[in-house]
Write a protein that holds these residues in place. Structure first.
Motif, short mmCIF file in Angstrom:
data_model
loop_
_atom_site.label_atom_id
_atom_site.label_comp_id
_atom_site.label_asym_id
_atom_site.label_seq_id
_atom_site.Cartn_x
_atom_site.Cartn_y
_atom_site.Cartn_z
N LEU A 1 0.83 -1.21 0.00
CA LEU A 1 0.00 0.00 0.00
C LEU A 1 0.87 1.26 0.00
O LEU A 1 1.79 1.39 0.80
CB LEU A 1 -0.91 -0.01 1.22
CG LEU A 1 -1.97 1.09 1.32
CD1 LEU A 1 -3.01 0.92 0.23
CD2 LEU A 1 -2.63 1.07 2.70
N THR A 2 0.56 2.19 -0.90
CA THR A 2 1.24 3.49 -0.96
C THR A 2 0.43 4.50 -0.16
O THR A 2 -0.79 4.59 -0.34
CB THR A 2 1.40 3.95 -2.41
OG1 THR A 2 2.22 3.00 -3.11
CG2 THR A 2 2.06 5.32 -2.48
N VAL A 3 1.11 5.26 0.72
CA VAL A 3 0.42 6.16 1.64
C VAL A 3 0.81 7.61 1.37
O VAL A 3 2.00 7.93 1.23
CB VAL A 3 0.75 5.81 3.10
CG1 VAL A 3 0.09 6.81 4.06
CG2 VAL A 3 0.31 4.38 3.42
N ALA B 1 5.79 6.86 4.04
CA ALA B 1 4.81 7.59 3.22
C ALA B 1 5.51 8.15 1.99
O ALA B 1 6.67 8.57 2.06
CB ALA B 1 4.18 8.72 4.03
N ILE B 2 4.81 8.18 0.88
CA ILE B 2 5.41 8.71 -0.34
C ILE B 2 5.35 10.23 -0.38
O ILE B 2 6.16 10.87 -1.04
CB ILE B 2 4.75 8.10 -1.59
CG1 ILE B 2 5.61 8.35 -2.83
CG2 ILE B 2 3.33 8.65 -1.80
CD1 ILE B 2 5.15 7.63 -4.07
N ASP B 3 4.39 10.82 0.36
CA ASP B 3 4.29 12.27 0.38
C ASP B 3 3.51 12.72 1.61
O ASP B 3 2.80 11.94 2.25
CB ASP B 3 3.63 12.79 -0.90
CG ASP B 3 4.12 14.18 -1.29
OD1 ASP B 3 4.79 14.84 -0.46
OD2 ASP B 3 3.82 14.62 -2.41
N GLY C 1 5.56 7.21 -10.37
CA GLY C 1 6.94 6.74 -10.44
C GLY C 1 7.19 5.55 -9.53
O GLY C 1 8.09 4.75 -9.79
N LYS C 2 6.37 5.41 -8.46
CA LYS C 2 6.58 4.33 -7.51
C LYS C 2 5.76 3.09 -7.84
O LYS C 2 6.27 1.96 -7.79
CB LYS C 2 6.23 4.79 -6.10
CG LYS C 2 6.38 3.68 -5.05
CD LYS C 2 5.99 4.13 -3.67
CE LYS C 2 6.13 2.99 -2.66
NZ LYS C 2 5.72 3.38 -1.30
N GLN D 1 3.35 0.39 -13.51
CA GLN D 1 2.21 0.64 -14.38
C GLN D 1 1.27 -0.55 -14.44
O GLN D 1 0.06 -0.40 -14.49
CB GLN D 1 2.69 0.99 -15.79
CG GLN D 1 1.55 1.35 -16.74
CD GLN D 1 2.06 1.76 -18.11
OE1 GLN D 1 3.25 1.78 -18.36
NE2 GLN D 1 1.15 2.08 -18.99
N ALA D 2 1.86 -1.76 -14.37
CA ALA D 2 1.02 -2.96 -14.45
C ALA D 2 0.01 -3.03 -13.32
O ALA D 2 -1.03 -3.66 -13.43
CB ALA D 2 1.90 -4.21 -14.42
N ALA D 3 0.32 -2.33 -12.19
CA ALA D 3 -0.58 -2.41 -11.05
C ALA D 3 -1.83 -1.58 -11.23
O ALA D 3 -2.83 -1.81 -10.57
CB ALA D 3 0.16 -1.95 -9.79
#
Length: 398
Positions: free
Chosen positions: A76-78, A96-98, A118-119, A122-124
């Motif tokens: 999970l990206t937060v 956290a990414i930001d 960028g993180k 793309q396939a996701a």
């Protein structure tokens, strides 16, 4: 699209953030929550790639919430969205990414979305049908090979790797057929509509390097598997004929229900059934691998270099002779191998019986053996089968 949820205990702030984020086509907002536990329920049961999360909420701390959410989905990206800037260091300690300070403005979000793209691979966030099709085509290439890895990737795509299915291959019609890995524009133009029409209920369709593949997860009884699969293929053909006439030339059927562990073999057999069947019996249109006889399975076991050598030493000689002399010996030999008598060959080619005899003698001279011998006809029968299976067919001859 990137599946995204938003969490903020203040409804106006949540609505404002939602309005801004819906302007980014790459995001698919699948949930908006003022209650953290409801959001966690979502994460427990459905794949989500991204969360925009407030830090200070009455019943919970967003930093602790992020750690908890990662227990459900570790990739999970937060992104933290908060009215306070003193938590920035702690936010990045939980990866956290930001970290965005309210009020949120679009220009600031632009930078955040760029980081996210960028993180996250793309396939996701590509559409699910596209990701499934890419997974199926990786299986055709022999990767992944580990059953556990196959099961894991299938599960991420909402597929049960243990569930058996019938496999069909749809061969593009002659007027739309193109070299492998380069489908003709006319066929591509109809592809999206066909995939949508053929991906309903128990069916999943995808674009292969050679045409279209279809998986049918409907239960099939072991005793009547072949008959039930042929009926299912007939229903597919009727649908295609009504909505996409003259687009699909043939449907090939794999020999028995399979799973993802033997996916490549089943696909190859369904494709071979269509390629060979349309050559031998063009009016049939639906071909089951079990009706193909004993010669076709040889293609599984003969190395490609030996196949190329056999084809070159037989039909290659005739094709070169035809080009140099303006003759039609290959067409004649093909007709001789596919028909019971020379008289039938003459009738189908609209030539005199004596002409067939003359051409047969010329063929035997060029190849160096008699077409009347068992060995000669067997060799050519195998070579012709392999030729069909290694080429995209031209328009079938009646």
């Amino acid at each position: 699209m990137i599946k995204t949820i938003l969490i903020d205990d203040e409804l106006p702030a949540l609505e404002a953030l939602s309005y801004l984020l819906r302007q980014y086509p790459v995001l698919e907002i699948v949930g908006e929550y003022t209650d953290l536990e409801e959001a966690c329920q979502k994460l427990r049961h459905e794949p989500v790639q991204l969360v925009f999360l407030d830090i200070q909420m009455p019943t919970a701390n967003g930093l602790d919430a992020a750690r908890k959410m990662r227990q459900y989905q570790n990739n999970l990206t937060v992104v933290f969205v908060t009215a306070h800037n003193q938590f920035a260091l702690q936010a990045f300690e939980v990866d956290a990414i930001d970290y965005i300070v309210k009020p949120v403005i679009k220009r600031r979000l632009d930078a955040t979305i760029e980081k996210i793209m960028g993180k996250i691979p793309q396939a996701a966030y590509e559409p699910l049908p596209k990701r499934r099709g890419e997974f199926f085509n990786r299986l055709l290439k022999g990767a992944p090979t580990n059953d556990q890895e196959i099961a894991g990737q299938a599960q991420q795509l909402g597929l049960d790797a243990s569930q058996p299915f019938s496999l069909f291959f749809l061969l593009p019609a002659p007027q739309t057929a193109a070299p492998e890995n380069n489908l003709a524009p006319d066929f591509r133009h109809r592809r999206t509509a066909m995939l949508d029409a053929l991906s309903t209920g128990s069916l999943l369709a995808w674009e292969t390097p050679h045409g279209l593949g279809i998986l049918d997860f409907s239960p099939v009884s072991a005793a009547n598997a072949k008959e039930e699969e042929q009926l299912a293929a007939a229903r597919l053909k009727a649908l295609l004929d009504s909505r996409f006439p003259q687009t699909v030339a043939a449907i090939g059927i794999a020999p028995q229900p399979g799973t993802f562990s033997n996916f490549a073999a089943g696909y190859r057999e369904a494709r071979y059934a269509a390629l060979l069947g349309i050559r031998i019996s063009p009016r049939t249109e639906i071909y089951h691998f079990l009706d193909s006889g004993l010669i076709m399975p040889l293609a599984h076991y003969i190395p490609q270099p030996e196949i190329d050598t056999l084809i070159n030493n037989t039909f290659g000689k005739l094709l070169r002779y035809d080009r140099q002399n303006g003759t039609e010996l290959f067409v004649t030999l093909e007709a001789i191998l596919l028909n019971d008598s020379l008289q039938t060959v003459a009738e189908k080619l609209f030539i005199h019986y004596k002409t067939v005899l003359f051409r047969k003698q010329s063929i035997e001279k060029i190849l160096g053996f008699s077409l009347n011998s068992f060995t000669g006809r067997t060799t050519l029968g195998v070579a012709l089968t392999l030729l069909y299976l290694n080429q995209t067919p031209a328009a079938p001859k009646e």
